[in-house]
Design an enzyme around this catalytic site. Structure first.
Site, PDB file in Angstrom:
ATOM      1  N   LYS A  33       0.837  -1.376  -0.035  1.00 29.77           N
ATOM      2  CA  LYS A  33      -0.057  -0.190   0.056  1.00 29.77           C
ATOM      3  C   LYS A  33       0.895   1.398  -0.142  1.00 29.77           C
ATOM      4  O   LYS A  33       0.321   2.268  -0.044  1.00 29.77           O
ATOM      5  CB  LYS A  33      -1.027   0.170   1.254  1.00 29.77           C
ATOM      6  CG  LYS A  33      -2.092  -1.140   1.175  1.00 29.77           C
ATOM      7  CD  LYS A  33      -2.987  -1.310   2.627  1.00 29.77           C
ATOM      8  CE  LYS A  33      -3.487  -2.758   2.257  1.00 29.77           C
ATOM      9  NZ  LYS A  33      -4.479  -2.716   1.577  1.00 29.77           N
ATOM     10  N   LYS A  50      -1.150 -14.473  -6.427  1.00 28.66           N
ATOM     11  CA  LYS A  50      -2.184 -14.080  -5.541  1.00 28.66           C
ATOM     12  C   LYS A  50      -3.402 -13.832  -6.374  1.00 28.66           C
ATOM     13  O   LYS A  50      -3.105 -12.918  -7.550  1.00 28.66           O
ATOM     14  CB  LYS A  50      -1.680 -12.959  -4.548  1.00 28.66           C
ATOM     15  CG  LYS A  50      -2.551 -13.020  -3.191  1.00 28.66           C
ATOM     16  CD  LYS A  50      -2.100 -12.172  -2.090  1.00 28.66           C
ATOM     17  CE  LYS A  50      -3.207 -11.998  -1.560  1.00 28.66           C
ATOM     18  NZ  LYS A  50      -3.227 -11.065  -0.367  1.00 28.66           N
ATOM     19  N   LYS A  99      -8.169  -8.242  -5.952  1.00 31.72           N
ATOM     20  CA  LYS A  99      -9.073  -7.092  -7.007  1.00 31.72           C
ATOM     21  C   LYS A  99      -8.073  -6.114  -7.443  1.00 31.72           C
ATOM     22  O   LYS A  99      -8.441  -5.798  -8.501  1.00 31.72           O
ATOM     23  CB  LYS A  99      -9.955  -6.639  -5.747  1.00 31.72           C
ATOM     24  CG  LYS A  99     -10.904  -5.652  -6.413  1.00 31.72           C
ATOM     25  CD  LYS A  99     -11.955  -5.373  -5.406  1.00 31.72           C
ATOM     26  CE  LYS A  99     -11.435  -4.268  -4.546  1.00 31.72           C
ATOM     27  NZ  LYS A  99     -12.295  -3.198  -4.239  1.00 31.72           N
TER      28      LYS A  99
END
Ligand code: TRP
Length: 340
Positions: free
Chosen positions: A122, A203, A206
């Site tokens: 992030k 992975k 989204k």
């Protein structure tokens, strides 16, 4: 000693709809455990945890809350057998978090491998929200509030369970109590718990745009399957192909109950003569069969959102009763129930 009933507490952050990665990573296990009838099961939509890195977009979390509730009902989490509730509606969890924060060092929090990876992904750097850094402690509150001994989750959650066990041991030692319970994780069988993305990325997520959602319609699933990453060296049908690292075969290993048939297909593919289009069509059939009943149940529940709200409200009321009782015991143990 009094007989301890087995209790499950688990949940997901609502930041979007759930996908088949969630399904194989934890949802399948939760439904199976629920259906044994051996557990008192609590399933939590962790909206407050989701807000720790989405404080500026609460609308996304609000919308996702209902999507996740529908996904839960669609896969077969049954409100008659499991208590489904919303984290932010349980004030006792916040107070428990505050008490536990005093038992954990800042450097211990910074070492949590899952949180560390997320902070990198992030790109928070030094601006990581304090609430985000401490979410493993709030997760310890979630689990211990229900005295859960069993936590069915994906394997990325193991560090949260380790953190919870440390807090439980520290609390019970300091206050000379055994009121809190150490939880164990329940993880999927090796090789069946983590599904790569459609693009072959390790992975499914989204943000990478490589997911099949539980709510995807038939055409969307087919298009996604036909676009999947296979073996870049398998150019002509007659070429020998690789099955390791080939996403289509990884999915077949996870979803096709007919293991023998998958073995045959693998041998044919490796020998040469089996085309990508053909195996993708086969995978499409396997996936459609698994996802159709889920999607149909989802549509049925989506047509009655008042019912879904009622499930969440009643579940949250029951969760409050249990969590408030634990909070009372914790306050007694610390000795801060001054006036009662
Ligand atoms: N951390 C979980 C996730 O990333 C959600 C969660 C919050 C949870 N509290 C929990 C899972 C307690 C299991 C137990 O989705």
């Amino acid at each position: 000693m009094a007989e301890q009933k087995h209790v499950i507490l688990t949940g997901d952050r609502p930041t979007g709809k759930l996908h088949i990665g969630h399904y194989v990573g934890s949802l399948r296990n939760r439904v199976a455990l629920q259906n044994t009838g051996k557990y008192d099961t609590f399933i939590m939509i962790a909206d407050q945890q989701a807000l720790t890195d989405n404080a500026r977009d609460p609308e996304k979390i609000r919308r996702s809350l209902h999507e996740v509730a529908l996904d839960y009902l669609a896969v077969g989490i049954d409100p008659a057998k499991s208590t489904i509730f919303v984290q932010s509606q349980i004030p006792a969890l916040n107070e428990l978090t505050m008490h536990y924060l005093n038992l954990v060092s800042v450097s211990r929090l910074k070492r949590n491998p899952t949180v560390k990876t997320e902070i990198k992904q992030k790109e928070f750097g030094e601006s990581v929200p304090a609430g985000f850094l401490i979410y493993p402690v709030s997760q310890a509150a979630d689990i211990t509030a229900f005295k859960a001994d069993t936590v069915p989750v994906g394997d990325d959650q193991e560090p949260m369970l380790e953190q919870t066990r440390e807090i439980v041991r520290t609390f019970n030692r300091i206050y000379d109590q055994d009121i809190l319970v150490e939880p164990e994780g329940v993880f999927p069988p090796k090789g069946e718990g983590r599904i790569p993305g459609l693009d072959g990325n390790a992975k499914m997520s989204k943000s990478l745009g490589n997911c099949i959602y539980l709510s995807d319609d038939e055409d969307t699933i087919q298009k996604k399957v036909m676009s999947m990453y296979t073996d870049p060296t398998h150019i002509k049908v007659s070429d020998p192909g690789h099955v390791e690292g080939n996403t289509v075969f990884t999915y077949l290993d996870i979803f096709d109950p007919d293991k023998e048939h998958v073995e045959e297909l693998k041998q044919q593919y490796q020998a040469g003569g089996l085309g990508d289009v053909k195996i993708k069509r086969y995978l499409n059939e396997v996936l459609q069969a698994e996802l159709k009943p889920i999607r149909e149940r989802r549509e049925k529940f989506a047509a009655d959102m008042d019912y879904v709200d009622k499930v969440l409200m009643e579940g949250s009321a029951r969760a409050n009763e249990v969590a408030n009782q634990t909070l009372k015991e914790v306050r007694d143990a610390i000795g801060i129930n001054y006036f009662s």
